[in-house]
Design an enzyme around this catalytic site. Structure first.
Site, mmCIF file in Angstrom:
data_model
loop_
_atom_site.group_PDB
_atom_site.id
_atom_site.type_symbol
_atom_site.label_atom_id
_atom_site.label_comp_id
_atom_site.label_asym_id
_atom_site.label_seq_id
_atom_site.Cartn_x
_atom_site.Cartn_y
_atom_site.Cartn_z
ATOM 1 C CG ASN A 2 -0.245 -0.018 2.510
ATOM 2 O OD1 ASN A 2 0.433 0.937 2.856
ATOM 3 N ND2 ASN A 2 -0.347 -1.122 3.250
ATOM 4 C CG ASP A 58 -7.143 -5.564 6.763
ATOM 5 O OD1 ASP A 58 -6.655 -5.462 7.895
ATOM 6 O OD2 ASP A 58 -7.791 -4.655 6.207
ATOM 7 C CE LYS A 77 8.904 -11.989 -13.579
ATOM 8 N NZ LYS A 77 9.613 -11.546 -14.754
ATOM 9 N N PRO A 125 -3.177 -11.873 11.011
ATOM 10 C CG PRO A 125 -1.276 -12.357 12.286
ATOM 11 C CD PRO A 125 -1.845 -12.437 10.902
ATOM 12 C CG ASP A 126 -6.707 -6.494 14.020
ATOM 13 O OD1 ASP A 126 -5.884 -5.777 14.632
ATOM 14 O OD2 ASP A 126 -7.711 -6.048 13.452
ATOM 15 C CE LYS A 173 -11.284 0.248 10.579
ATOM 16 N NZ LYS A 173 -10.589 0.992 9.524
HETATM 17 O O1 PMT Z 1 2.657 6.267 6.447
HETATM 18 P P1 PMT Z 1 2.102 7.586 5.941
HETATM 19 O O2 PMT Z 1 2.311 7.797 4.467
HETATM 20 O O3 PMT Z 1 2.574 8.735 6.781
HETATM 21 O O4 PMT Z 1 0.484 7.540 6.109
HETATM 22 C C1 PMT Z 1 -0.067 7.485 7.391
HETATM 23 C C2 PMT Z 1 -1.268 6.542 7.448
HETATM 24 C C3 PMT Z 1 -2.384 7.067 6.559
HETATM 25 C C4 PMT Z 1 -0.874 5.129 6.986
HETATM 26 C C5 PMT Z 1 -1.708 6.484 8.957
HETATM 27 O O5 PMT Z 1 -2.075 7.760 9.364
HETATM 28 C C6 PMT Z 1 -2.855 5.509 9.172
HETATM 29 O O6 PMT Z 1 -4.022 5.830 9.011
HETATM 30 N N1 PMT Z 1 -2.515 4.259 9.590
HETATM 31 C C7 PMT Z 1 -3.472 3.170 9.750
HETATM 32 C C8 PMT Z 1 -3.832 2.623 8.414
HETATM 33 C C9 PMT Z 1 -4.712 1.403 8.502
HETATM 34 O O7 PMT Z 1 -4.271 0.363 8.154
HETATM 35 O O8 PMT Z 1 -5.878 1.603 9.020
HETATM 36 P P2 PMT Z 1 -6.968 0.402 9.230
HETATM 37 O O9 PMT Z 1 -8.204 1.162 9.437
HETATM 38 O O10 PMT Z 1 -6.918 -0.562 8.108
HETATM 39 O O11 PMT Z 1 -6.498 -0.349 10.552
HETATM 40 C C10 PMT Z 1 -6.945 0.055 11.834
HETATM 41 C C11 PMT Z 1 -5.853 -0.138 12.862
HETATM 42 O O12 PMT Z 1 -5.571 -1.540 13.032
HETATM 43 C C12 PMT Z 1 -4.533 0.526 12.517
HETATM 44 O O13 PMT Z 1 -4.032 1.076 13.708
HETATM 45 C C13 PMT Z 1 -3.662 -0.621 12.020
HETATM 46 O O14 PMT Z 1 -2.277 -0.390 12.293
HETATM 47 C C14 PMT Z 1 -4.185 -1.797 12.847
HETATM 48 N N2 PMT Z 1 -4.082 -3.104 12.175
HETATM 49 C C15 PMT Z 1 -4.770 -3.343 11.031
HETATM 50 C C16 PMT Z 1 -4.723 -4.591 10.457
HETATM 51 C C17 PMT Z 1 -3.920 -5.588 11.040
HETATM 52 N N3 PMT Z 1 -3.833 -6.798 10.512
HETATM 53 N N4 PMT Z 1 -3.246 -5.320 12.161
HETATM 54 C C18 PMT Z 1 -3.307 -4.102 12.735
HETATM 55 O O15 PMT Z 1 -2.649 -3.861 13.762
#
Ligand code: PMT
Length: 404
Positions: free
Chosen positions: A210, A279, A289, A305-306, A336
């Site tokens: 991403n 995710d 490849k 895993p989350d 969340k």
């Molecule tokens: O890195 P930059 O370019 O500065 O951009 C910053 C950002 C936009 C990436 C940052 O500000 C941000 O929003 N980070 C979280 C992005 C994200 O994955 O959001 P989410 O809504 O999908 O996940 C929610 C939370 O769960 C996040 O804290 C994530 O780290 C956590 N998570 C998600 C999935 C997973 N498998 N494990 C996790 O810990």
């Protein structure tokens, strides 16, 4: 003095004889690793030429509010946003008066109204002017507005008199400026932060990833250090320098990030999940490849895993999540917050196609955050990620303290 490393310092020079000392100040600030841009008032240019500061700072010196050329390069609003701190040195009685009254009739006074960065003034004037009630009232107004006042010192003055009114020496100004960036709200606290993207391998050369640059997470690490915390940063693949004093662990995939977090979690008090963790990852990673054979190709994905949910479920750590949303920011963020049992969540709007001019979120220097907790909300308007991180760390520190 690591707190000035990489900081954007906007130096405002006003018209006093001490302006000549600021040439050395610019040089010393750059030695400390700060990036310096200089704004001069008209009368300051009577004492020192803009060319001197241009040569020392490596940037054009700004003098006029209504200069089309300067505005085209970096406009006054951009300069106001660019600054991590504004230092006015020397600060004349006139400039102090203008700041106290909110007058914006030149570039420097306008910048001071337009910036969200901390402002400091280093007064320099004749001792009788300094002790005048009007000056003292203005100084008190600035102090009440959290504008830092550095000095002045007592000693011989350019006018031949002796008294309080000399600008502080360069070394003292630098120390005081650095102290703006270091506070102790997270002293004796261990903070674990994730940052950046994860790459989920499809084969030896391809991956699912991403657009996260890691900037937000690295800014959080730096701000936590400034707040006195011990910081471990677990970073996905990014091209960023490790902030001073931060312990860094590099990982590539979500599963590696999960493993690294779990190995550190027993030694941490606060967990901040800034990373954009995938995710899902390919159920199978090919050793060789992949060749193009069929017209379509399906890749089966499996849930990762989350990490954040797992850490928060232990109940042992103050857990802060980020939420990157393209729609219904509050709804999704609050869901969340609840489902992952978080203490706080910082939500940012990403991929805002309706407003492409916004330039926030993924891979930008800027962001705007809405912070939610069980019974509250605070909005942090668009600013540089470094500045937002400082504010967010203060909010986290306050909530963490209240919880314990
Ligand atoms: O890195 P930059 O370019 O500065 O951009 C910053 C950002 C936009 C990436 C940052 O500000 C941000 O929003 N980070 C979280 C992005 C994200 O994955 O959001 P989410 O809504 O999908 O996940 C929610 C939370 O769960 C996040 O804290 C994530 O780290 C956590 N998570 C998600 C999935 C997973 N498998 N494990 C996790 O810990």
């Amino acid at each position: 003095m690591q707190t000035l490393l990489g900081k954007h310092i906007l130096l405002g020079v006003t018209g006093g004889i001490a302006a000549y000392k600021c040439a050395e100040l610019v040089r010393r600030l750059r030695d400390e690793g700060a990036e310096v841009r200089v704004v001069m008032t008209r009368s300051a240019t009577e004492f020192v030429t803009p060319l001197t500061f241009q040569a020392l700072s490596g940037h054009t010196v700004h003098t006029d509010l209504l200069d089309p050329e300067a505005e085209a390069a970096m406009g006054h609003i951009e300069l106001a946003r660019w600054a991590d701190a504004v230092l006015i040195a020397p600060a004349t009685a006139n400039m102090i008066g203008k700041l106290a009254q909110g007058i914006a009739n030149d570039l420097l006074s306008t910048l001071c109204l337009a910036t969200q960065a901390p402002i400091a003034v280093a007064p320099a004037m004749n001792h009788i002017m300094w002790s005048d009630q009007a000056t003292q009232d203005n100084i008190n107004t600035l102090r009440n507005r959290q504008i830092a006042v550095f000095g002045p010192a007592f000693g011989n003055q350019a006018c031949g008199e002796t008294g309080e009114g000399r600008m502080l020496e360069t070394t003292e100004l630098i120390e005081k400026l650095a102290s703006i960036f270091s506070h102790e709200s997270l002293r004796n606290t261990r903070v674990l932060i994730t940052a950046g993207p994860t790459y989920e391998a499809i084969d030896p050369v391809r991956f699912i990833g991403n657009r996260s640059s890691g900037r937000m997470g690295f800014a959080m690490a730096e701000a936590a250090i400034e707040a006195g915390a011990k910081v471990t940063l677990i970073a996905g693949p990014v091209h960023l320098k490790t902030p001073p004093k931060v312990d860094r662990i590099d990982v590539e995939s979500a599963r590696q990030m999960h493993q690294a977090v779990m190995s550190q979690i027993d030694d941490c008090d606060i967990f901040i999940a800034t990373a954009a963790v995938a995710d899902y990852s390919p159920a199978q990673t090919h050793d060789q490849k992949l060749k193009k054979t069929e017209e379509t190709l399906s890749i089966q994905l499996r849930r990762n895993p989350d990490i954040l949910a797992e850490v928060a479920a232990t109940g042992k750590v103050f857990s802060v999540g980020f939420a990157a949303e393209t729609e219904q920011l509050e709804d999704h963020a609050r869901k969340k917050l609840q489902s992952k049992q978080l203490d706080l969540i910082a939500a940012n709007q990403v991929a805002n196609h309706d407003r492409p001019d916004e330039d926030t979120g993924f891979n930008s220097e800027y962001n705007a955050l809405d912070i939610y907790w069980a019974n509250g909300h605070i909005q942090l308007e668009k600013a540089r990620k470094t500045e937002l991180a400082r504010k967010l760390i203060n909010i986290i520190a306050e909530h963490y303290k209240n919880k314990h």
